[in-house]
Structure formats: structure tokens, C-alpha cells
Design an enzyme around this catalytic site. Sequence first.
Site, PDB file in Angstrom:
ATOM      1  N   GLU A  66      62.554 138.745  41.986  1.00 51.64           N
ATOM      2  CA  GLU A  66      63.214 139.380  40.836  1.00 51.64           C
ATOM      3  C   GLU A  66      62.187 140.025  39.899  1.00 51.64           C
ATOM      4  O   GLU A  66      62.218 139.842  38.678  1.00 51.64           O
ATOM      5  CB  GLU A  66      64.087 138.359  40.100  1.00 51.64           C
ATOM      6  CG  GLU A  66      65.179 137.799  41.004  1.00 51.64           C
ATOM      7  CD  GLU A  66      66.075 136.770  40.334  1.00 51.64           C
ATOM      8  OE1 GLU A  66      65.801 136.419  39.173  1.00 51.64           O
ATOM      9  OE2 GLU A  66      67.043 136.330  40.980  1.00 51.64           O
ATOM     10  N   GLU A 124      68.386 134.724  47.944  1.00 51.77           N
ATOM     11  CA  GLU A 124      68.750 133.696  46.960  1.00 51.77           C
ATOM     12  C   GLU A 124      70.214 133.870  46.607  1.00 51.77           C
ATOM     13  O   GLU A 124      70.636 134.942  46.182  1.00 51.77           O
ATOM     14  CB  GLU A 124      67.880 133.812  45.703  1.00 51.77           C
ATOM     15  CG  GLU A 124      68.153 132.744  44.660  1.00 51.77           C
ATOM     16  CD  GLU A 124      67.188 132.834  43.479  1.00 51.77           C
ATOM     17  OE1 GLU A 124      65.982 133.025  43.733  1.00 51.77           O
ATOM     18  OE2 GLU A 124      67.637 132.735  42.328  1.00 51.77           O
TER      19      GLU A 124
END
Length: 793
Positions: free
Chosen positions: A407, A484
Site C-alpha cells: 500500500e 491482502e
Amino acid sequence: MRYLFGLMLLLGVQVSLAQSAFDRDWRFRLGDDSLASRPDYKDAGWRKLDLPHDWSIAGDFSPTHPATTQGGALPAGIGWYRKTFRLPATDKDVRVEFDGIYRDSEVWINGHYLGKRPNGYVSFAYDITPYTKAGVNVLAVKVDNSRQPNSRWYSGSGIYRHVRLVMKPKVAFAHQSIFIRGNAAGEMYITGALHNHTAKAARITVLHKLYDASGRLVQQAAVTPLQLNAGDTGVTFAADMSVDRLHLWSIEDPYRYRVVSEIRQGSAVLDSVVTFTGIRSFYFDENRGFFLNNVSTKIKGVCLHHDLGALGAAVNIRAIERQLEILKAMGCNAIRTAHNPPAPELLELCDRMGFLVMVEAFDMWRKKKNKFDYYADFDAWHRQDLIDMVKRDRNHPSVFMWSIGNEIREQFDSSGIRLTRELVSIVKAVDSTRPVICALSEWNPEKNFIWKSGALDLVALNYHHEVYEDFHKHYPGQVFLGSEQMSAFATRGHYDMPADSSYFWPAKSPQKIVEKGNPDYTVSAYDQVSAYWGSTHEATWKLIRKHAFLSGLFVWSGFDFLGEPIPYPWPARSSYYGIVDLAGFPKDAYYMYQSEWTSKPMLHLFPHWNWQPGQVVDVWAYYNQADEVELFLNGRSLGVQRKGADDLHVAWKVPFAPGALKAVSKRNGKVVLEKTIYTAGTPARIILTPDRAKLKARVRDLSFVTATVVDAAGHLVPDADNRLQFTIEGPGSIAGTDNGYQADTVSLKNTARKCWKGMALAIVQTGDRKGVIRLKATSPGLPAASLTLTSGE
């Protein structure tokens, strides 16, 4: 299109499962002292301890700690370590190897400054040959974890991984230089580097010998004699051999060979490296997903942070092994090391136990997520840190891909293009055999500059399950990986009803937010609550299992972890995301995955059966290998339920009446399994159950002992909160206690622990002596419970 990676034989680094001698007898002091690097410094008053060591976990939880609750609400600071050791007179090179120090470590040997490593997760080594002497030597290490906050999860503090002192001949293999590649036909290609630290030329031969698991010599290959000039470094070599009748490494059968690599001068062996190997191939297909050894395999993975619950960040091989055993029993076959390089012991265990591993490098690049995180060190250190990570781990058969980030905020501007290309090129220069990904939280390819770089091998998405079915519309011709998923919340043993309504918490919009939680800081253990960026466990898994092109996923997260206590503020101090709680006790979602990810018959019925008379209770069951489940209350049938094509559980609404609630799963009319839950009475006694009763001395072996409060009939009392006092006799100690409750602010090193939902955990650790260890648990109003363990060879 088929994306082919990893059609190769890999070298697995041999990791000792015990402490090295160099881990022992260090001196430690919390606090700073600029003179502590000097060899003549008086440290006799410092605490004596063995490594690995995490000083933060011994502290008390507090919302005032600079690490904040996101970092676990535990103290950090500055600490010093010193090791006094003796060396014989020798002509060998001497190297000190650190598997990981959190963080900003600086190292001195005999007062000479060796260097600094800011990254708290990367392994590194120093050549200390020029600065050592025959006789007494002093190694000093400063660890500075005072700049806080620097992590989005609990990091620990100190030399929390193993340390080794390595003595090597002057003519030797370069550190971590051997790399073995091959193909499914058994053709192996071995490369590496040598050095000659002597003042004379040396003519040598490199010999590689391959042994099977029984110890039988399978094959060997020699490199044509090489001439090493005086002072040569980085002299490369290459060899190949062919292996017949390969026994492949797989998830179900993690078979490994042993490789002995030798540098020979005549009949003399100058240097030798022993490693383990695993042979496997894999590829991704854009339409059919992931294949291991040409067998279609859905990636059923979890993300793991590195803390070990009550043990903190300090590496313990048995604690890691226990986590993997629990996950293996659930059907998990893959681990993502979120969001940093792992301890080498994790990879060694994954090699042996049959897990695939995504090794991840960074949680941020130049753009920070915390005020004092790695962003400030990225420019100076990312190249070296990335090279060291890949070189250390590239030879593990379990490792099947690299992640350069999680991220990363450079997703959202053009700086992500250049940085992604640079990082991928660094990885590929060291290992071109595995795919390189970056876990992307921006799903739109038009908006994601990391993906626009064109350097990534797969599309690895975090969350956004709503776009998965249309993946090929957004990413035509590409391979999908769920890097994820979920972010579903639960507290073990707590249930909010009705259970058939799901909601986001925290939420993206006011319409979906739950502004007030429960006064006891719990979240319902029905699969009904998730963060707005994720989903319930069932919602995303239904999509992944439905489509072959969705190659698999990594659930956030396998275990609860210290820090990031979303959705609650203090006193919550650990996460709610785990499929398993911090103590290692499975939550109910564990059994949903077990019903989907394993073929062994199972049946799980919940919740407990202690409610108010007449209260309507949502009863759920997870099951497999059966057509239907029939529910009985006190012998009366409440009906049969069958899962539809898109169902992962069956459910009933049952007015509570005390007694026995029984589920019976059947296949073709025949009983497969039965599960009964009883209404429990008041607490009557404590039952102590160890995961292992026979332990080993001298290796920090552990027994995880579950304490259960039961009624007179032996049934778990689901609301028991008795305070248990644990004491121990014999050659062992209590390494920590826990109960899995995310808002328990009692120190995890306290030997007293209140039960949560009738359960608590005591971790017993062996010492240096063999003998009998006796653990005792006492609680006011209950008879004492005791347990005998043995510590031997």
C-alpha cells in the site's frame, strides 16, 4: 497466457533450531550511555541475559507510550548490549551475523565502529577480522528505538533475532553467494563467488554433492580448477549437474535434499557449506490460476506480523512452529510476511512443513506513514536492504514471490513509476526466477502509478473484492493475486445478535458506521463485522473459490497481533483481525476456513449455550464432507439445514432452553460427525492442557498450556473470568501469559491472568537443566490444578 516462474531447484538455508553459543551471556542496559562502546567499560552491574531479546514486551501497557496503541502501547527507548568473548589465535576470518535488530542499530568491536543499520527487519553481517585479537574481545551494540511512532504495528525493541559468530578460512565462499537454479528435468545450475584473503595465489576446485533425505549420495559436480590470485574477491564460478528420479517439494510432501558445497585444494577441504534443497516448479495462468508442480492449486494464505503474542518480537522457533501448526490444521498453505523480511527460522519451518511464502520488503518508500518510520532511511538504504533480503532468502523452496511494498503511497503520483522500476530491477538482478509484486490498495489501473510502471509481474490487489469478477475487464491478459483481503473483526467467544446482518466498522459513510461499540471493547465473533475497506470472511472467499482465474488470497490476518487495535481506542491494544486470537485460540471463523480448505471431515457448532431463558439465539454450523446438518435441543429435532451452492454455513434461530444443543452432519443419510454444546453451570475447577509435555532443555523450548475453567460436569464455562495465578517449580520458567482478549492491559509477562470466556494461556519455557517441571494454577474458590512436564534431551 502462461506466466512461468520458479521452474527451478532451490537451495534452502540451514537454520539452527536452537540458540547458538554466541546468543548466550550478553549484558544489557536500558538507557543511553555514550561510553558503553568502549572495551574497558564496566558492565558488571548490567542485566545478564540470552538472546534473542525484546525489552518492550516486558513493559506495561500505557496509552501514553510514544509508540501509541497502533504500535502496541508498549515502551521503546534506547538500549545497549555488550558481549565479552574469547578467541583463539587463528588465521581465519571472523564475521558477526545479526538476523535482525529493531532498530537503528550501531555496532562496535573492541571500540572500533563497524557501522549502522536503520532497518529493523533486515539481516546483516560485519567482517570483524581486522579488529579482533587472540584472547578477550568486546562487542557492543546500541539499539535506538526512541524515535516514535515509527511503526503501524508492534515492532519490539532490541536484538530480537539470533546472532552468530562465524569463523571462515581465508579461502572461502563469499557470504550468501551460492544460488542454485534448475528445471523439472533435474538439470541444476549452480553459481556463486569465492574470495582469497591470503597473500598467496591458490589453485582450488569447487565440489557440490547432493544427498537425498535418507543420506544417500545422489549426484556430484566439480568446477574446473580455478586460480585465485592473492587478495581476489568476488571470483565467480558456475557448475551444473543432472539429477534422475526427482522427488519434488510440495505443500503436501515438502521433500528436501541436502547439498554439501566444498572448496578443495588437493585432498584438503578449505571451506564447506551445508544446505538443504527443495525441487518444485510453479506458474500462473491468467485464466486458470496458480499451478504448483503442474497441479492446479488455490493459494489459501494468511498475512502474519512477526510478533509472537506474549513473547513479543523475540524469535522462538517453537512459538513460530506452533503458529504454523495451527494454520496448517486450518488448511492454510501460504504465508505473507507482512510487511517486512521475516526471521530466517520462519522460512526454514515453511520449507519443512510445506507452506508457500511471499516475502515482503517495505511498508513505505519515500512517503511516510508514521512520523519516524523507514521513509527517512529509504534513499540511503533501500538498495542494500533489498539485496540483503533477496540474497538471504532466494534459496528457500517455500519462497515463491517477492513483494517490494505494501500500500505504498507512491501509487498515487508519477514518482511510483521510477521507484517501482528501480526496485524490481534490484530484485531481478539478484533473483530473476520469481515474480515480483507490490500489494496495491488502488485497484484502478488508470490511477495506479506503481502498476503503470509496467515492471510488476502480477496484479496483486489489497481488498476491493467488488471488482474481482470484472478483473479481466480492468486488467486484460493479466494474472490476479489477492495480496491482502477481509479485515474482518472478531473477539473470541463474544456474540452479538442478530447474526444475519453484517456491517462495516469503521465505515466510509455515516450510513454504515457503528458509532458506539460494546462497553467491554468486544466485536461479535459471528462473521458479520469488517472494516469499510474489506469484507466479511465469507464474502471475499466466495468469490475467490468461484473463479479459477482468481489464483488465491492472503487473509488479513492469520493471528491477532499487538498494535493496530481498530476499531477501538485504548484500552484496546491488539488487533481484532485475526482468524486466531493473540493467545493462539481459534475464533469461529477458523472453522469456516477449515471447512473450505481441508478435506478431513469437520463440524463446528456455535455459539455457547448459556443464555437467558426464551432468548432467540442465532446458531451457526460450519461443516464439510456431508450433505446436511440436523440440530437437536435436548433430543428434539429443530430441523435439517443444507448449504446452497453459495453458502458457507447453515443457521437456525433457536429460543434458548438450558440443556444440550447437538448438531449431526450426515452424508447420504449416514452420520459423519456429531457435536454437542452443553449449558454450563458455575465454575468448579481448572483444567490444564499442554500442547506438548516432553520438552528439550537448553533450547528455549516451550509448552503452551491452556487453562480452562469448567463446571462440575467438565463443561467450559463460557463467561468465566476467574483470575488464575500460575506458579512453577523445577528447571523452567513462565515466559508469558495471555487470554486472547484485545483489551486486557495486564502485562503479558505477569504470572497472573484473568480468564477470557473461560480460557487463559501460560507459556512454560525450559532452562539449561533437565528435570521435572511442575506448573500450578490457583484461583480463589477453586481447587488448585497442577501439571507435570519433563525437560530432557
